[in-house]
Design an enzyme around this catalytic site. Structure first.
Site, PDB file in Angstrom:
ATOM      1  N   GLU A 212      16.743 -15.498 -14.576  1.00 52.57           N
ATOM      2  CA  GLU A 212      18.002 -14.942 -14.143  1.00 52.57           C
ATOM      3  C   GLU A 212      17.972 -13.357 -13.818  1.00 52.57           C
ATOM      4  O   GLU A 212      18.035 -12.724 -14.731  1.00 52.57           O
ATOM      5  CB  GLU A 212      19.253 -15.900 -15.029  1.00 52.57           C
ATOM      6  CG  GLU A 212      20.134 -14.671 -15.103  1.00 52.57           C
ATOM      7  CD  GLU A 212      21.438 -15.485 -16.026  1.00 52.57           C
ATOM      8  OE1 GLU A 212      20.880 -15.024 -17.040  1.00 52.57           O
ATOM      9  OE2 GLU A 212      22.680 -15.145 -15.732  1.00 52.57           O
TER      10      GLU A 212
ATOM     11  N   ARG B  91       8.951 -18.625 -27.613  1.00 52.64           N
ATOM     12  CA  ARG B  91       8.642 -17.048 -27.382  1.00 52.64           C
ATOM     13  C   ARG B  91       8.249 -16.543 -28.271  1.00 52.64           C
ATOM     14  O   ARG B  91       7.742 -15.635 -29.068  1.00 52.64           O
ATOM     15  CB  ARG B  91      10.367 -16.690 -27.377  1.00 52.64           C
ATOM     16  CG  ARG B  91      11.332 -17.198 -28.632  1.00 52.64           C
ATOM     17  CD  ARG B  91      12.064 -15.325 -28.077  1.00 52.64           C
ATOM     18  NE  ARG B  91      12.788 -15.402 -26.846  1.00 52.64           N
ATOM     19  CZ  ARG B  91      13.371 -16.289 -26.122  1.00 52.64           C
ATOM     20  NH1 ARG B  91      14.507 -17.101 -26.391  1.00 52.64           N
ATOM     21  NH2 ARG B  91      14.134 -16.394 -25.046  1.00 52.64           N
TER      22      ARG B  91
ATOM     23  N   LYS C 264      17.065 -10.320 -24.536  1.00 51.70           N
ATOM     24  CA  LYS C 264      18.395  -9.359 -23.459  1.00 51.70           C
ATOM     25  C   LYS C 264      19.615  -8.437 -23.932  1.00 51.70           C
ATOM     26  O   LYS C 264      20.120  -7.623 -23.055  1.00 51.70           O
ATOM     27  CB  LYS C 264      18.598 -10.180 -22.091  1.00 51.70           C
ATOM     28  CG  LYS C 264      17.440 -10.569 -21.744  1.00 51.70           C
ATOM     29  CD  LYS C 264      17.548 -11.447 -19.600  1.00 51.70           C
ATOM     30  CE  LYS C 264      16.807 -11.307 -19.373  1.00 51.70           C
ATOM     31  NZ  LYS C 264      17.435 -12.548 -17.672  1.00 51.70           N
TER      32      LYS C 264
END
Length: 573
Positions: A43, A268, A278
């Site tokens: 994104e 992750r 983020k």
RNA sequence: UGGGGUGUCGCCAAGUCCGGUUCAAGGCACGGGCCUUUGGAGCCCGCAUUCGGAGGUUCAAAUCCUCCCGCCCCAGCCA
């Protein structure tokens, strides 16, 4: 197909094996798929970081192993948080990492019309409805983890009314938040994602890629699977938190009766001494806790690039870390290892004195300059040699001299003889101090018979120091970096304090007036990586200007002495 | 006390589906030694009688069964 025709499970070309490749093998063997197409779906709401690098290496790596391809697809469904700056940086970073999506650059936003049409299909099938509830009401009706939800009062609107309302949502007749399109699944599902999830919301906002075309935007779940399907993705690899979404991912695709990729979830990457979300990286940038997304202390790819990390090292790191489903935190030392392993083989060596201490060779002829041969890289003879000027007045590293040396300190001390790399043996004769009692100069003598660094009499010396000729050296700024956080787990903060309280005040040290050997002049602007002998690997920083070179330390060399010193210090306390 | 995951050496991670000469790989870190004109690099050696725990099945279990415990994720009109 007869049993004898059965295709062998194609072993990954790389010979690598992990649970994802096992699944791919099975799919190829049992015929679910006859090819492999993966995708990397960022994104564009921030810069890529080392965690994304793991995903990129995985997606492109799996595809490559099976002679497949990988699409780059921007998952740009939330215009409020996305921007062209991020799109551009993401492309730059992926290319820099060494991967190529060729012509396959896609945007979920390019599928908005198709998504709209498919939403109409679901409405007509009685599988979706327009809900006039507020966000708060929807949340209340959703129930809790342990209690089922309640159906929306708007759930049973007629198909006609839903069609009309949905079209008018698209036409911009309603304000943000006044209506949403929801899937009609099961308000009592133990999987909250299946409790009539929102598919489309109203957002009167311009989109970085689609412009002003839309005022309704699809939610992640409604966009992602269909995008995968449209592109013919076979394996949709994502992180663990989407495991709960897989039933929804498949529900949409089953309702539509379209190509169904296999979603596979992996853990992750987490790294010690840094943060990876983020949200936090954005906070570091916005709150000016760092100098920007590309601050060399950031775990972003742009930061690491500026710091001097190589794509090769990052890829090797991703491979060594492996892929699994366990939540894990990888030790930063593994990344440092990968960097040194890569840089050691290719970085040319140079000499640079970061914290200069003047050394005068009392018995060296005034005005004489010798050009000494120095190896460019002991690891690579083909790198050749260079000439380095040597003269009466030199600089050595302050930390290479101790007036009162501890037992295991092998470097220079009063009366002690050491070797100056590729030059001569020198002996410290006199220590000169200033009024404050600080050592400002060393008077030494050199042994002319040891030119090049070997004593004809077989005499040994316990240390070899790097040096620079004062008259020939040029000044530079050198920036040293340490972990951004003082704790291996930044979340390990005191009561009432957050991760910010663990920021390392010493994560950046700027040194001015560092003395570099002349040969380094060629590297001032090149962005080439070098090893400053005994000090670590360095790269020029973009802040460099013609008259003012700036170097970043990428990573130190392994420092056995620092370890000994630290151990001794800890022991005596 | 809902659902979904996951627990193998300090940190990653093979092996678990198809229980037995691969059955406790490999890497990082760490410790020791050799070597060395970077206390760098390189080389050698060491580093889990044990696989979250307890039972059970079996000639045989990290691998199968049962129960228990820990940790992570999910109640955005974020992704």
């Amino acid at each position: 197909m007869t049993p004898t025709d059965e295709p062998q499970a194609p072993a990954p070309a790389s010979g690598k094996s992990d649970f994802i490749r096992d699944i791919v093998n099975d799919h190829l063997k049992n015929g679910r798929f006859d090819r492999v197409l993966t995708r990397f779906p960022p994104e564009p709401n921030g810069y890529l970081h080392i965690g994304h690098a793991k995903s990129i290496c995985l997606n492109f790596g799996v595809a490559r192993d099976y002679h497949g391809k990988t699409n780059l697809r921007f998952d740009d469904t939330n215009p409020l948080k996305e921007s062209q700056e991020y799109i551009d940086s993401i492309k730059t970073d992926i290319r820099w990492l060494g991967f190529d999506w060729e012509e396959r650059e896609f945007y979920a936003s390019d599928y908005f019309q198709q998504l709209y049409d498919w939403a109409v299909v679901l409405i007509k099938a009685g599988k979706a409805f327009v809900d006039d509830s507020t966000a708060d009401q929807i949340r209340e009706m959703r129930g809790t983890l342990t209690e089922p939800g309640k159906p929306s009062p708007w759930r049973d609107r007629s198909v006609e009314e839903n069609l009309d309302l949905f079209e008018r949502m698209k036409a911009g007749e309603f304000p943000d938040g006044s209506k949403v399109l929801r899937a009609k699944i099961d308000m009592a599902s133990p999987n909250i994602n299946l409790r009539d999830p929102v598919m489309v919301r109203i957002l009167h906002a311009p989109h970085p890629h689609a412009g002003d075309q839309w005022c309704i935007y699809p939610m992640y779940d409604w966009a992602h699977g269909q995008s995968d399907s449209l592109e013919g993705i076979t394996h949709s690899i994502c992180t663990l938190e989407f495991e709960d979404h897989r039933p929804l991912y498949e529900w949409y695709i089953d309702q539509l009766g379209i190509h169904k990729p296999q979603q596979i979830e992996f853990a992750r990457l987490n790294l010690t001494y840094t943060v990876m979300s983020k949200r936090r990286l954005l906070a570091l940038v916005q709150e000016k806790l760092v100098r920007g997304w590309d601050d060399p202390r950031m775990p972003t790819l742009s930061g690491m690039r500026r710091r001097g990390y190589t794509p090769e090292a990052i890829r090797a790191f991703a491979e060594k870390v492996g892929v699994a489903k366990n939540d894990s935190v990888v030790d930063f030392s593994l990344l440092a290892f990968c960097l040194r392993e890569d840089l050691n083989k290719r970085a040319p060596r140079r000499m640079a004195v970061l914290r200069p201490l003047k050394v005068t060779l009392e018995n060296f002829p005034e005005g004489q300059v010798e050009e000494l041969d120095c190896q460019n890289n002991p690891e690579d003879p083909s790198a050749g040699t260079r000439k380095v000027p040597f003269s009466k007045v030199l600089y050595i590293e302050q930390e290479d001299f101790r007036e009162d040396p501890p037992k295991q300190f092998f470097r220079l001390a009063p009366g002690r003889e050491v070797r100056l790399r590729y030059a001569y043996f020198v002996t410290c004769r006199e220590v000169v101090k200033n009024a404050a009692g600080e050592v400002v100069e060393l008077k030494c003598t050199y042994d002319p018979a040891t030119r090049g660094g070997d004593a004809p009499d077989g005499r040994k010396v316990k240390a070899t120091l790097h040096w620079v000729s004062a008259a020939h050296a040029f000044d530079a700024e050198v920036r040293l970096y340490d972990h951004l956080f003082t704790k291996s787990d930044p979340d390990d903060a005191e009561e009432g304090r957050d991760w910010r309280s663990n920021l390392n005040p010493a994560s950046l040290e700027m040194l001015k007036g560092c003395k570099l050997e002349p040969a380094l002049k060629d590297l001032r602007q090149a962005g080439e990586r070098v090893q400053f002998e005994r000090m670590g690997y360095f790269v020029t920083d973009p802040d460099t200007t013609p008259g003012a070179p700036v170097f970043n330390r990428t990573v130190t060399l392994k420092d056995t002495w620092a370890k000994i010193e630290k151990k001794a210090g800890a022991g005596s306390r």
